[in-house]
Design a protein around this motif. Structure first.
Motif, PDB file in Angstrom:
ATOM      1  N   GLU A 352       0.826  -1.209   0.000  1.00 57.39           N
ATOM      2  CA  GLU A 352       0.000   0.000   0.000  1.00 57.39           C
ATOM      3  C   GLU A 352       0.857   1.255   0.000  1.00 57.39           C
ATOM      4  O   GLU A 352       1.958   1.272   0.537  1.00 57.39           O
ATOM      5  N   GLU A 354       1.522   5.335   1.009  1.00 55.94           N
ATOM      6  CA  GLU A 354       1.248   6.132   2.197  1.00 55.94           C
ATOM      7  C   GLU A 354      -0.199   6.616   2.114  1.00 55.94           C
ATOM      8  O   GLU A 354      -0.748   6.779   1.052  1.00 55.94           O
ATOM      9  N   ASP A 858      -1.656   8.142 -12.667  1.00 54.53           N
ATOM     10  CA  ASP A 858      -1.613   7.292 -11.479  1.00 54.53           C
ATOM     11  C   ASP A 858      -1.886   8.108 -10.219  1.00 54.53           C
ATOM     12  O   ASP A 858      -1.052   8.173  -9.316  1.00 54.53           O
ATOM     13  N   LEU A 862      -7.014   7.203  -7.105  1.00 58.37           N
ATOM     14  CA  LEU A 862      -7.523   6.190  -8.031  1.00 58.37           C
ATOM     15  C   LEU A 862      -7.078   4.793  -7.625  1.00 58.37           C
ATOM     16  O   LEU A 862      -7.708   3.803  -7.978  1.00 58.37           O
ATOM     17  N   ARG A 863      -5.969   4.727  -6.917  1.00 55.70           N
ATOM     18  CA  ARG A 863      -5.530   3.410  -6.465  1.00 55.70           C
ATOM     19  C   ARG A 863      -6.409   2.902  -5.336  1.00 55.70           C
ATOM     20  O   ARG A 863      -6.399   1.729  -5.026  1.00 55.70           O
ATOM     21  N   HIS A 864      -7.135   3.819  -4.708  1.00 58.19           N
ATOM     22  CA  HIS A 864      -7.836   3.414  -3.496  1.00 58.19           C
ATOM     23  C   HIS A 864      -9.345   3.545  -3.551  1.00 58.19           C
ATOM     24  O   HIS A 864     -10.038   2.963  -2.741  1.00 58.19           O
ATOM     25  N   VAL A 865      -9.852   4.361  -4.461  1.00 57.62           N
ATOM     26  CA  VAL A 865     -11.298   4.557  -4.521  1.00 57.62           C
ATOM     27  C   VAL A 865     -11.778   4.060  -5.889  1.00 57.62           C
ATOM     28  O   VAL A 865     -11.153   4.360  -6.902  1.00 57.62           O
ATOM     29  N   PRO A 866     -12.853   3.283  -5.915  1.00 57.79           N
ATOM     30  CA  PRO A 866     -13.348   2.791  -7.205  1.00 57.79           C
ATOM     31  C   PRO A 866     -13.661   3.959  -8.135  1.00 57.79           C
ATOM     32  O   PRO A 866     -14.163   4.996  -7.677  1.00 57.79           O
ATOM     33  N   LEU A 867     -13.380   3.747  -9.412  1.00 56.00           N
ATOM     34  CA  LEU A 867     -13.530   4.822 -10.383  1.00 56.00           C
ATOM     35  C   LEU A 867     -14.945   5.388 -10.384  1.00 56.00           C
ATOM     36  O   LEU A 867     -15.158   6.591 -10.480  1.00 56.00           O
ATOM     37  N   ARG A 869     -17.020   5.592  -7.993  1.00 57.15           N
ATOM     38  CA  ARG A 869     -17.241   6.467  -6.838  1.00 57.15           C
ATOM     39  C   ARG A 869     -16.587   7.815  -7.086  1.00 57.15           C
ATOM     40  O   ARG A 869     -17.133   8.853  -6.735  1.00 57.15           O
ATOM     41  N   HIS A 917     -13.871   6.182   4.145  1.00 58.30           N
ATOM     42  CA  HIS A 917     -12.617   5.822   3.461  1.00 58.30           C
ATOM     43  C   HIS A 917     -12.489   6.567   2.145  1.00 58.30           C
ATOM     44  O   HIS A 917     -11.473   7.191   1.858  1.00 58.30           O
ATOM     45  N   GLU A 955     -11.577  -2.549   5.406  1.00 59.83           N
ATOM     46  CA  GLU A 955     -11.540  -1.181   4.884  1.00 59.83           C
ATOM     47  C   GLU A 955     -10.947  -0.189   5.861  1.00 59.83           C
ATOM     48  O   GLU A 955     -10.185   0.678   5.505  1.00 59.83           O
ATOM     49  N   TYR A 958      -7.314   0.923   6.000  1.00 53.96           N
ATOM     50  CA  TYR A 958      -6.686   1.830   5.047  1.00 53.96           C
ATOM     51  C   TYR A 958      -6.984   3.287   5.325  1.00 53.96           C
ATOM     52  O   TYR A 958      -6.676   4.148   4.548  1.00 53.96           O
TER      53      TYR A 958
ATOM     54  N   GLU B  77      -6.121  -2.550  -8.576  1.00 51.83           N
ATOM     55  CA  GLU B  77      -5.973  -1.448  -7.626  1.00 51.83           C
ATOM     56  C   GLU B  77      -6.896  -1.750  -6.469  1.00 51.83           C
ATOM     57  O   GLU B  77      -8.113  -1.795  -6.633  1.00 51.83           O
ATOM     58  N   GLU B  78      -6.337  -1.925  -5.278  1.00 50.01           N
ATOM     59  CA  GLU B  78      -7.142  -2.523  -4.219  1.00 50.01           C
ATOM     60  C   GLU B  78      -8.396  -1.740  -3.912  1.00 50.01           C
ATOM     61  O   GLU B  78      -9.494  -2.258  -3.921  1.00 50.01           O
ATOM     62  N   GLY B  79      -8.232  -0.462  -3.615  1.00 47.67           N
ATOM     63  CA  GLY B  79      -9.432   0.322  -3.334  1.00 47.67           C
ATOM     64  C   GLY B  79     -10.130   0.709  -4.622  1.00 47.67           C
ATOM     65  O   GLY B  79     -11.334   0.818  -4.684  1.00 47.67           O
ATOM     66  N   GLY B  80      -9.321   0.901  -5.671  1.00 42.85           N
ATOM     67  CA  GLY B  80      -9.844   1.466  -6.906  1.00 42.85           C
ATOM     68  C   GLY B  80     -10.705   0.521  -7.703  1.00 42.85           C
ATOM     69  O   GLY B  80     -11.436   0.943  -8.576  1.00 42.85           O
ATOM     70  N   GLU B  81     -10.623  -0.778  -7.394  1.00 42.34           N
ATOM     71  CA  GLU B  81     -11.405  -1.763  -8.130  1.00 42.34           C
ATOM     72  C   GLU B  81     -11.243  -1.595  -9.627  1.00 42.34           C
ATOM     73  O   GLU B  81     -12.201  -1.606 -10.386  1.00 42.34           O
ATOM     74  N   ARG B  82     -10.025  -1.348 -10.051  1.00 40.17           N
ATOM     75  CA  ARG B  82      -9.808  -1.241 -11.479  1.00 40.17           C
ATOM     76  C   ARG B  82      -8.421  -1.788 -11.763  1.00 40.17           C
ATOM     77  O   ARG B  82      -7.619  -1.988 -10.842  1.00 40.17           O
ATOM     78  N   LYS B  85      -2.410   0.594 -14.837  1.00 40.68           N
ATOM     79  CA  LYS B  85      -1.779   0.585 -16.152  1.00 40.68           C
ATOM     80  C   LYS B  85      -0.777  -0.559 -16.210  1.00 40.68           C
ATOM     81  O   LYS B  85      -0.184  -0.896 -15.186  1.00 40.68           O
ATOM     82  N   HIS B 180     -21.728  -1.044 -15.011  1.00 44.00           N
ATOM     83  CA  HIS B 180     -20.426  -1.704 -15.168  1.00 44.00           C
ATOM     84  C   HIS B 180     -20.135  -2.503 -13.924  1.00 44.00           C
ATOM     85  O   HIS B 180     -20.752  -2.332 -12.885  1.00 44.00           O
ATOM     86  N   LYS B 316       8.312   2.622  -5.296  1.00 44.68           N
ATOM     87  CA  LYS B 316       6.870   2.851  -5.491  1.00 44.68           C
ATOM     88  C   LYS B 316       6.532   3.249  -6.916  1.00 44.68           C
ATOM     89  O   LYS B 316       5.388   3.165  -7.337  1.00 44.68           O
TER      90      LYS B 316
END
Lengths: 1010, 1010
Positions: A352, A354, A858, A862-867, A869, A917, A955, A958, B77-82, B85, B180, B316
């Motif tokens: 993960e 930071e 990147d 976006l790594r943590h919240v679904p697109l 949302r 979150h 959840e 995080y 992407e864990e939180g991102g659910e996507r 790249k 989706h 990272k």
């Protein structure tokens, strides 16, 4: 022993199998902890590493510089005779292992008392038996060193000799090329730095306290096995021309070997050089007690190493230095020595990031509960900075900032001045606008809590004045007196807000609200600029039917009015009509005169104005796009960095100058900036002071409390939101903020301006952001290849004061300023609006709608919240903005500040739609939620500590604010147990024995930390 | 044994110490050689790898997809659910070693007959004793798999449950978001692919023959030591919902371990997944006979690995896939297994790049020595491609190419038509230009050797015609007849050149000459476009003194001439003057009429034309900059790739449409494209056929041989240089060239055009380059992250033919074409000129002057040639161009082709100033030099083979044409000896023993290759 250490370290996979068994540290890690833990108070010097390879130059041997490292590698381009760009040193695993063996078997001399190269070479060779070999090695090691700055002249001549016509070559060399790359071979025996060394400009890239490490590798014909030596001198010593710069040498690595393996030696040289500039290894090298400490350092290095698979990467690519590298402290802190493993793959791995740092407004907005508590704290906080607020302003950057903001300010002053004049029948005009801006701005910049904020008239206030003037006019109330009383009431209300620390509520303003507000203001800027531009096409209509051939058909004649229908002089409101109207030569009159005297304009060209609209468009668009291009020029490859930065800093000024020049060149009568030239109120029937009594009935003095309340809310919101935006953490402000103090002065200025009949002023978001942007400081990149870091903003009062003093003086600058065409200023407006949008996350999120997910940048959220949302959140923001925009366009604009409160309400409702979150990543948490969550987290943390570790997707884990919570620590603990264990050799071969005995121990034992 | 293998491989440093001793291969390399050497004829399928991790979903366990690989890694992407790249998998060294141990100790089943997952799981567990454990493991392994395409609905609801207001959430979900991420858990036991799998669009990114490898990692509470299994199935089998796509599974890697080490397991999973998609390791995995083969595969992988130092890189950062990665074949070829070491650091290391491929014009330009030998070879070469020349044209891209080139062609036809009309008193005008372009172009595209070349009028020919016309006029010679004879002679001369294979001399044209020529042409395009634009300001003068208020003062009246001074009708050359001049209403006349009838224009506005000049500028600059921006749009992040490509392909068309639209909207009378509407010669006194005899004296027919010679040289050079540029190796043309055939047809058309009185046509460099550019093909990127490769050009005759047919038809398209303003077309011209500059190395080198060396791009020639030599070379080119430019501007333009010959002479002289090494990098070598050097090299190579290896800096060694010379091979040989040797364990501990006994052997023994 040697074999066993190696196996332990590099068959780490075994730890998986027998992981839970052996809870003590690997010897390497333990060693390092011991030596690095010793005295952390004295930092080790930075190392400059130079690698020289042995070359044949004609018949002579000499050492030729082939690469150097400050932080990144720079290689001598073999044919190119130039330095490569700094790049990340990509090594082969093999060379690192070879280096390790070299250090295991070669000579290692630590803390040698060396004063000259021959003496050091003598010491190195002490262990050797054959005197013949000793002599030969000494001979080779004492050869001259040639550095990349120099190029032997005889070689150029040789080149020319090869090509038969040397005359033309000489011609080109002498006349066309700057004299560069001179040659001088040096004597290495000297112990004072040579002039060549001292002249080397590269020195400024090396920190002052730096010491050098020299790597010498080469192949010789008299050796049958490699000769390796690693020397650390007790004191750093200048060893003649060994190093290209006059930096004393501390380390010396020598590798001489039999012929035919130059490439392999080079790679080993690169490996040790890369290690020497590694923050951790250089520490180890300085503090190593013996050979084993060095080996342990390499082992630790190998443990942290990042590996690229050969099929996915071309080793020929030079990797550009990254924007940011983990600092040595971070590497030590985050992964206490030996805990690094398993995280190196983070880039693509499952580690993960930071968490986002929670939104913190600091103690400035804490509710003190005392009378004027916040105000006194503000003063106490800002007072010590006062001297530095002035002397820190003396910097070249300030000039460009002053110019930029000055132009923004006068444009604003003129625009709003013109509009206010229209709205109030010239009770407040351009003159009042200039004077008020100068007065309010100077006072605010001198005494306020946040002098980076720029005061200006704003749209909502303009609308308020307009409505107020209409109301007064319709009801027979004296406008100026009424306005004065509203100002007085509003000022008192501000004082009450200050005294009660009411700015406290700004805490509830999250990124959502801020972004909504500042986007709205940016959109207003952009739309205003475009509206003005479109206005030019209406004001200067283009005759689209014009046919060049029928130019004869176009004219505009002034016809005398029919004498019968001639209006009497009383009906006509033109006082200065000449007496003998009938005697006029009507055809000589201008358009205005003609209309004034009642003539009528007849002809096809009367309605049209040629060229001006199109010229205005060219000036407008040209200024905007030239500014954008010049701003971007900072990132181009052309010209030296400093020049590029200068161009970028002065981009707006240069664009304005260019297009003012173009406009002068064309000589068209484009609309120009009109600056009042005489110091007197715009309306002749008013003075510079407004009397509070006498013109309105007494109850008006009290009743004006109500409209004043509206003004107060408006001012409070406008001022404080701008302040929050300016004080954003991203700007790295160091001198603290002063919300209460700011509001206090805004109140004072409110009253003062009301007495003088000047417009009211409040913080202007866009110009303030522009002010901040133009004062941003970046670190001068020290090591080649290191990216400059954003350091903060030049926080001072000088630029602001100068801007407003200049604005005041502008009244006398009219002869110069009148050359500036208005479309150019609209272009600057457009740029300001667009530029202030670019830093906003909301804007980044809007762009995501148009990007297929695989092309999206990147962003950490976006790594943590679904697109979806993220999109939903953005959609809510867009909707809010659209509603605000529509409201703003109606008479409701006057309750604009209340709408911002509405935004805060919407944000509150979002708590019900989005999880905390998601909000933590997309926005900030509201204070009470944050508090509650923190408490929750503490509980959970405690629970977790008791409970067995659980890695299932949870959840809450995080949550950004659990950054340093115990749970993450226990994570480290666990990894520690898993991966860094010393396994005796027998376990490696018989991994199945004795696997469970230590299991319980590992889970129960606390971490070992020295 | 295990320990010993490991030591050999990973204490490679030892090889340095005892390098020359042991000439046999490491067992790992030997193993791999054996198994990979077996049957290289059957390629192994591509592997798609999916990694699933064990997760708790509520109370249930399930496998959740966490990453996948086709070639690069894509992570969930864990939180991102996507999907992230695609990026390069950065691994930790540790996880690779752990994986190695896992494979050493775990279960390895090769060629298992598996038909369903339960059966396979049963087989895996065969060796286990405890039935309890077996049952538990089976249970875990047979849990459901959740793939990233699906998101459980109940989880969304759960989210909503957490937030108290579900209504608004539902509202947003239902109305605002595209449906989706649907959820369906699947049954893994099924052996047919589910609909979800079949529906997965990702399938199209996976090659058809692909097989899957599944990696399953997770932590469970019932294990005390890790359970590892690696399975290869005998036949790839679809195992239900195991994989997200319906691809049969071949490999299965399972790692289950005790709780608390999930991260470590994940890293191991990533390591094996990365290995499985590595070209070499997947080969090994397919062919491995036992566990040791797999271990050997990992060892080889580790040997090739690229290492980034931890202090210089942030783990990272996700590394973007490189433009190009070394293919498996290359890796095998370049570094025969086990010889890779020491070169991995090439990116920053001291390893040399590939040498530039020598300039090869191929056999097309070989001198055959037979009559028409070249021509016949050309025909023989091109004939077989004829059918494909047509059917390959049917592609969407052709449409944009046709539109683009068509617009270029008609602009050219109109421009040159207009100029020719001026120059020849309308003997050749726009009509002739259109007709000639259409005729010559169609014929050439149908029958020529290189149908991508576009014929057009060119500048030099225009100048020639001008001079010829003046000469004829002054000497009373009939122009058309003289021109016909010159054409006939020139045609015959061309035939002679074709018959004698004279195009052979094009060989002496190197990059220096080509670049000089094409830059010159580009500059002419650019300067012409700008000149035309500036012309607009002269043609439509702007009244800069115009004051809007004094519009009444501006008019332009037509005054009747003074009757006394009235010219008689004979003096006036206006035939159609009305009889009653005196009866005219002069004020109703247009400007032209007024002047025609002898009136005079009086008034301030007569000289000026409003708006048109500025509007023209806006159209010109707008078209240019919009085209540039749209072209760049391909590289932006917005919109899907296909749409972006479409926009980029049609950028010129879209810009033209936009600005034509803007122009129509404004309605101004900007100069428009004038297309002749009637099919008849421009000059009424000439017909469509020119008679060869009758008007000139007989000796003219013979004397015209001399000017014809000039025309022939002109045509020959212009044609062939353009052909060389089009046929550049960079364009990857596959159908061969046809210099002789092209020249033949140019000659034929020359005669034909002369007979019809049409202009002469020759290859147009810039338009031909634009044609090539608009037909470039790129590979559709298959694996995510892989960069599309330039494949070549759509070589066909269809686009060319269509362009010219359209040009011919344009005569009837006049009603549509007349809406296109000329400034828009000049904008297109400017774009063409600038775009054709961008591909030229000369231009890149000019830019270097303005870049500080540290910012210069990493051009390969900069790595090998000193910067000052590069600058000198560029300076010579600039000087040549400047001289050419000046000559071109004088009457000497007529000997333009001779100047190109001059360029070749300068190039020849450069041989004396620059070393051949530098020229090889900056230019190409001239044929005889190349030959000579090759011979020299052969000799040297032989010498070297005999002599002992010598690594001192020897310039000749870097000659590009010594690419595959024996010397480089012997380099490999040496490295081979140095680095890949098996050292028994005792040598490792006592490295000093037995060091010289094998030395002689290694140097004498030839390489071992199976």
């Amino acid at each position: 022993l040697i074999g066993s250490v190696k196996i332990t370290k590099f068959s780490g996979g075994v730890s998986l199998i027998s992981c839970l068994n052996l809870p003590f540290l690997s010897p390497a890690a333990e060693r390092l902890r011991y030596i690095l833990g010793e005295d952390d108070d004295m930092p080790t010097p930075t190392l400059f590493t130079e690698m020289d390879t042995l070359q044949h130059e004609g018949d002579e041997l000499e050492w030729k510089e082939s690469a150097r490292w400050v932080k990144f590698e720079e290689k001598v381009e073999e044919g190119g005779e130039r330095w490569s760009k700094p790049h990340v040193s990509t090594l082969s695993l093999h060379s690192l292992f070879e280096l390790r063996t070299c250090l295991q078997t070669g000579t290692v001399l630590l803390d040698l008392d060396g004063y000259s190269l021959p003496q050091i070479v003598g010491e190195i060779e002490e262990g050797m038996i054959s005197p013949d070999l000793r002599e030969k090695i000494s001979f080779v090691l004492l050869r001259k060193h040639r550095h990349q700055t120099k190029k032997p002249i005889h070689r150029s001549f040789a080149d020319m000799g090869k090509s038969s016509s040397s005359a033309s070559e000489l011609f080109f060399l002498l006349c066309c090329l700057p004299g560069h790359a001179q040659s001088r071979s040096m004597n290495d025996i000297a112990d004072t730095p040579s002039t060549d060394q001292l002249k080397n400009k590269f020195m400024k890239k090396i920190p002052r306290d730096a010491e050098a490490s020299n790597v010498l590798v080469g192949e010789v014909d008299f050796l049958t096995k490699p000769f390796v030596a690693f020397v650390r001198l007790a004191q750093a010593t200048t060893l003649g021309g060994l190093t290209e710069v006059p930096v004393p040498t501390r380390f010396l690595f020598v590798l001489l070997g039999p012929q035919g393996k130059a490439k392999s030696y080079n790679e080993i040289g690169r490996a040790i050089a890369t290690l020497m500039v590694d923050d951790l290894f250089s520490d180890v090298a300085y503090k190593a007690r013996d050979r084993e400490d060095l080996i342990a350092g390499i082992d630790e290095f190998l443990d942290e190493v990042i590996v690229l698979p050969p099929g996915e990467w071309d080793p020929k690519i030079r990797i550009e230095p990254p924007k940011k590298v983990p600092s040595a402290e971070k590497r030590l802190d985050m992964y206490p020595l030996g805990l690094m493993n398993g995280t190196a793959g983070g880039g693509g791995g499952l580690v993960e990031d930071e968490m986002p740092v929670p939104h913190e407004l600091g103690e400035e907005l804490a509710f003190t509960g005392r009378f004027c508590g916040g105000l006194f704290l503000d003063i106490k906080r800002k007072l010590p900075w006062l001297p530095s607020d002035f002397y820190e302003g003396f910097h070249i950057q300030s000039i460009s900032a002053v110019l930029f903001i000055y132009l923004g300010c006068i444009t604003n002053a003129i625009t709003f001045g013109g509009l206010l004049g229209d709205a109030t029948d010239n009770y407040q005009g351009v003159m009042e606008s200039f004077l008020g801006t100068a007065l309010a701005g100077t006072v605010f910049c001198l005494f306020s809590g946040q002098p980076l904020i720029i005061l200006s008239s704003t749209g909502p206030i303009l609308i308020f004045e307009k409505l107020l003037f209409e109301f007064s006019k319709n009801n027979g109330i004296d406008y100026m007196e009424l306005r004065l009383w509203i100002g007085i009431h509003s000022c008192l209300q501000c004082f009450i807000l200050v005294a009660t620390d009411a700015s406290y509520i700004i805490k509830y303003m999250t990124r959502f609200t801020e972004e909504g507000f500042s986007s709205l203001i940016s959109f207003i800027f952009i739309s205003d600029a475009i509206k003005k531009m479109v206005g030019a096409f209406k004001y200067y209509p283009i005759n689209t039917d014009f046919k060049p051939d029928y130019v004869t058909a176009y004219k505009c004649e002034c016809l005398a009015p029919d004498p019968k229908l001639m209006p009497s002089a009383t009906l006509c409101n033109c006082q200065d009509m000449p007496l003998n109207v009938t005697g006029l030569d009507w055809s000589q009159l201008s358009k205005k005169e003609c209309l004034k005297y009642g003539g009528s304009l007849v002809g096809k060209s009367c309605k049209y104005v040629p060229d001006l609209a199109l010229m205005s468009f060219i000036l407008f668009f040209g200024t905007y796009s030239m500014t954008v291009s010049l701003k971007k020029f900072k990132f181009s490859r052309y010209f030296p960095t400093k020049l590029r930065k200068l161009i970028s800093d002065f981009s707006i000024f240069m664009s304005i100058m260019t297009f003012v020049g173009l406009d002068m060149l064309m000589g068209l009568k484009t609309p120009k900036l009109i600056v009042p030239t005489e110091f007197k109120p715009t309306r002749p029937d008013r003075g510079w002071l407004v009397m509070p009594f006498g013109k309105n009935p007494w109850w008006i003095y009290l009743a004006s409390f109500v409209p004043a309340l509206l003004v107060t809310i408006l001012i409070f919101m406008d001022q404080q939101i701008s302040a929050v935006i300016v004080n954003r953490k991203e700007n790295k402000l160091k001198k603290g903020c002063g919300y209460h103090l700011d509001l206090f002065w805004v109140g004072v200025l409110m009253a003062a301006c009301s007495f003088m009949g000047l417009p009211w002023y409040v913080a202007a978001t866009v110009i303030s952001i522009a002010h901040i942007d133009s004062l941003k400081m970046e670190s001068e990149s020290s090591a080649p290849g290191e990216q400059p870091q954003f350091l903060g903003v030049r926080e001072q009062r000088l630029t602001g004061i100068l801007v407003f003093v200049l604005t005041g003086v502008s009244i006398f600058l009219a002869p110069v300023l009148q050359f500036i065409p208005m479309p150019v200023l609209y272009g600057v407006f457009l740029y300001m609006g667009v530029a202030s949008l670019s830093g906003i996350q909301f804007w980044d999120r809007i762009k995501l709608y148009m990007m297929p997910s695989k092309h999206q940048p990147d962003f950490s959220f976006l790594r943590h919240v679904p697109l979806r949302r993220v999109h939903l959140f953005t959609l809510v923001q867009i909707t809010c903005l659209a509603v605000l925009w529509i409201l703003k366009s109606t008479f409701l604009a006057i309750i604009f500040p209340v709408m911002i409160l509405g935004l805060m309400g919407v944000r509150k409702m979002l708590d019900m739609v989005f999880s905390q979150h998601d909000l933590a990543w997309l926005d900030d948490l509201l204070p009470e939620k944050e508090k509650k969550k923190k408490e929750d987290d503490k509980k959970k943390g405690k629970d977790k500590k008791k409970a067995k570790p659980d890695d299932s997707e949870d959840e809450d884990k995080y949550h950004p604010y659990s950054n340093c919570s115990p749970s993450s620590e226990s994570d480290v603990d666990r990894r520690y147990c898993v991966l860094k264990l010393h396994i005796p050799y027998k376990d490696l071969i018989y991994p199945s024995v004795a696997q469970s005995q230590w299991a319980a121990h590992c889970q129960a034992t606390p971490r070992h930390r020295p």
